[in-house]
Design an enzyme around this catalytic site. Structure first.
Site, short mmCIF file in Angstrom:
data_model
loop_
_atom_site.label_atom_id
_atom_site.label_comp_id
_atom_site.label_asym_id
_atom_site.label_seq_id
_atom_site.Cartn_x
_atom_site.Cartn_y
_atom_site.Cartn_z
CE LYS A 82 -0.92 7.25 -8.69
NZ LYS A 82 0.11 8.14 -8.11
CB SER B 104 0.83 6.54 -4.54
OG SER B 104 0.97 7.58 -5.48
CB SER C 31 3.78 8.98 -6.03
OG SER C 31 3.33 8.86 -4.71
#
Lengths: 97, 499, 160
Positions: free
Chosen positions: B79, B154, B178
């Site tokens: 990420k 997210s 997330s």
């Protein structure tokens, strides 16, 4: 809780965010709605004195041994503006901190 | 999710050690699949140009020496709020444009030291703030099951990467759900470890008292390998705890479904839950009791205040953590500001997106003079009550089962106009962060529209091994269909459900 | 450190409080391991932590805590068994993180005093509290018309 646009502009100033008129208008409504929702917390009884805010695990302390720093060229490599080995910003007028 | 080389980490190890494939071949396969699919899915924000070189170096090493870790040569995506020295870290924000990291996140460094090959960095909601990956400055990621739906957020990029088979393993961060919510939306496994298990050094902080790093993988056993490699005390993160990571391996081995006490908060299976998701979850419960697990009702009376607490604690911490983005030392700065104050205010106004600004304002308000007691301090006390509820519940059960998300993956734009309805996507996942507990989402088939459904397991501190074993048992009962992903055309597989 | 005392002036009593910042003689900064040294060329004693880069976390210098406690014991302060750091927020170019890590509600040391000799004999200056905090960097204005320069070598130096 209902915020006024003046409240939002005050908080924006504390946050160093220049909101446009339209943004401030929209945020005032949105933030009021969110605050209304989170205020549901007022229903919770928090009189219990054992609700410790601080966890008491001992902190790991670092030994006082220097590690090489970055070279100024690396430290300043991403700077939006620099002058020699200094970061450069618009002139600071000594207004209060 | 499938690839032509291996079906799991264990299978990868066999193939690698028997030289059925080279690391370079595997790396090139995933890179070319990413190149083909990224234009339609928008999963990756940057591709590691050095990946093939690294794969070759690992191959050369493997000629001379046996691999010292199951993950040697294993491909992974990261990420883009986790730092790698010499590479950009964008947090999907304009304010970090041009920023190059000077350090590698401890979690990533530990995987690299085991020999993983990082393929690229994945899309996210700006600064990990959001539940749909729509808040990215670089455009939303598409759900590989249905390109009209969000992948969740997210960590939507990492979840979609694993679902679409662009990488067998990806890292995310989880502050209120997330990792777990996008895992459910994309039909993969996603784990948020216990607070203190994995160092956050090199993770760009959103809410420091809640953030944890964790993996997306195809199975609990695969996720376990990544977790064990990343875990353990780190002198760069004072919140990491001295625990032997291999305890997760031993608990995974020793956990049996028979006799396991599963806590069920019945209230969370009632109003507000999509009926099609409820149906799947009820089947899971039945199947588990059929395998000898015992259900116990638990009540978590303060959990219904989770969202309230979260949006005060997380925004307060975020408003503080994001004050370093000021255009002085790195990243974006507006051109020719009138004066210093204008430089700060305009840089931050133009550099941050709407949701980030909304949360900074809310957090600054909650911490401001006159309101701190009623908002931030009160929220911290209710958080303590939520934690207490869990401690009491875990005296009676070994883990708690809930849905991961109240709804199936929603359509783009469906919730962007109403921040509060977006926040409610995290209603089941948020309390695990507030209580610092390990939790995961495991796929349990698809709903009536063919979209993935996730089951959510929460355990007592340090019980990751137990949760992962249970996840693999549940997955054994519910083999997931695979999304059919083609370049330019992305669609879900029609058949699904229990086999 | 703040100190209070009292002198009578007719019917008035003058009470003077002092806020004193004392640099601690550690080898490294309070929350990172850059050298704590004066007089180096600009921005040569900086790292991602004291530059406020994303992803960095503070790690407390044990020697700074030890020196603080030692000063406190010498001055007869009460050493707090739980000591909390908090963030003081303001935006300024010499403050890399947008906040200063300081102590507010729960300082390291409270009470105690310093005995000093004066013309009027020995007096005790009472100490209200002593806490640890990090210093800011240095802004320079001289010689540049519309710009200021920032040197962050001092950012993060431990103060008592």
């Amino acid at each position: 809780m209902i915020l006024s646009k003046a409240d939002v502009l005050h908080v924006a100033r504390l946050s160093a965010l220049a909101l446009t008129e339209a943004e401030a208008e929209r945020m005032t409504g949105e933030l009021s709605a969110i605050l209304n929702y989170v205020e549901g917390l007022s229903a919770v009884d928090i009189s219990d004195k054992t609700l410790e805010e601080v966890s008491l695990s001992p902190t790991l302390l670092a030994p006082d041994v220097p590690v090489p720093s970055l070279s100024p060229d690396v430290a300043l490599a991403g700077a939006p503006d620099r002058s020699g080995s200094f970061f450069q910003v618009p002139r600071i007028l000594e207004e209060g901190r | 999710m499938k690839n032509p080389f291996f079906s799991s980490v264990a299978d990868f190890v066999r193939g690698r050690d028997e030289r059925r494939f080279s690391i370079e071949e595997v790396t090139r396969y995933f890179l070319s699949r990413t190149e083909a699919l990224n234009p339609s899915l928008n999963v990756c924000l940057s591709i590691n140009q050095n990946a093939v070189n690294r794969a070759r170096q690992i191959d050369a090493r493997l000629v001379r020496n046996r691999a010292d870790s199951p993950l040697t040569g294993y491909p992974v995506m990261v990420k883009d709020n986790l730092e790698m020295e010499g590479y950009p870290t964008t947090c999907a924000s304009r304010i970090l444009s041009g920023y190059i990291s000077r350090r590698t996140a401890t979690a990533v460094a530990r995987l690299l030291s085991r020999g993983v090959v990082v393929l690229g960095k994945t899309n996210l909601d700006e600064f990990a703030m959001g539940s749909s990956t729509e808040n990215s400055a670089f455009g939303p990621t598409k759900n590989p099951w249905n390109p009209a739906r969000v992948p969740g957020g997210s960590s939507g990029g990492s979840a979609a990467a694993v679902a679409a088979g662009l990488a067998p393993l990806a890292l995310g961060s989880d502050t209120g759900g997330s990792i777990r919510q996008p895992a459910a939306f994309c039909g993969v496994l996603g784990v948020k470890p216990t607070y203190g298990r994995i160092s956050r050094s090199g993770l760009v902080a959103f809410s420091s008292s809640l953030d944890q790093i964790g993996p997306f993988a195809g199975s609990g056993a695969d996720a376990l390998e990544a977790l064990v490699a990343m875990s353990g005390k780190d002198p760069l993160d004072m919140t990491t705890v001295e625990r032997d990571p291999s305890e997760m391996h031993s608990e995974y081995q020793s956990t049996e479904v028979r006799g396991l006490r599963i806590g069920i908060p019945e209230a969370l299976f009632g109003e507000g839950l999509d009926p099609s998701i409820r149906e799947r979850l009820m089947e899971v419960r039945e199947a588990l009791t059929g395998e000898g697990a015992r259900e116990m009702e638990v009540t978590l009376p303060h959990s219904r205040f989770g969202i309230n607490v979260y949006y005060l604690v997380a925004t307060s911490e975020a408003s503080s953590n994001l004050s370093r983005f000021d255009g002085v030392r790195y990243g974006f700065r507006v051109k020719k500001p009138a004066d210093l104050r204008a430089m700060y205010e305009e840089t931050r106004d133009q550099g941050f997106g709407d949701e980030v600004k909304r949360r900074i304002l809310l957090g600054t308000f909650a911490l401001s003079a006159g309101y701190q007691e009623a908002f931030y301090r009160k929220a911290r006390k209710v958080q303590a009550l939520i934690r207490k509820d869990f401690i009491e519940a875990f005296e009676r059960c070994d883990m708690i089962l809930t849905p991961t998300s109240p709804t199936p993956p929603f359509a783009f734009g469906e919730k962007t106009g109403d921040p509060l309805s977006m926040y409610l996507s995290d209603v089941y996942t948020i309390t695990a962060n507030l209580a610092g507990l390990p939790a995961l989402s495991v796929p349990v088939g698809v709903d009536s529209q063919g979209l993935p459904v996730g089951a959510h397991l929460i355990g007592p501190p340090w019980s990751e091994g137990r949760l992962l074993k249970m996840a693999d048992r549940i997955a054994g009962l519910y083999p997931m269909p695979l999304p059919e992903v083609h370049a330019g055309h992305v669609a879900g597989s029609p058949e699904g459900g229990r086999r | 450190m703040s100190v209070a005392s009292g002198v009578r002036f007719g019917e008035w009593e003058v009470v003077v409080g002092l806020e004193v910042h004392t640099q601690l003689l550690t080898k490294t900064k309070l929350f990172c391991r850059c050298e704590n040294r004066f007089g180096a060329s600009p921005n040569t004693l900086v790292c991602p932590v004291c530059l406020g880069h994303p992803g960095t976390l503070p790690v407390l210098n044990g020697e700074a805590v030890r020196l603080g406690v030692r000063a406190g014991l010498a001055a007869g302060c009460r050493v707090s068994p739980v000591s909390v750091f908090e963030r003081k927020h303001y935006f300024y170019p010499d403050l890399p993180k947008g906040y200063q890590i300081s102590q507010y509600a729960t300082p390291l040391l409270t009470g105690g005093g310093l005995r000093i000799r004066t013309g009027a004999g020995e007096r005790t200056i009472r100490i209200h509290r002593m806490h640890l905090e990090e210093d800011a960097g240095k802004n320079l204005h001289a010689g540049i018309p519309d710009r200021s320069h920032v040197d962050l070598n001092r950012a993060g130096v431990p103060l008592l």
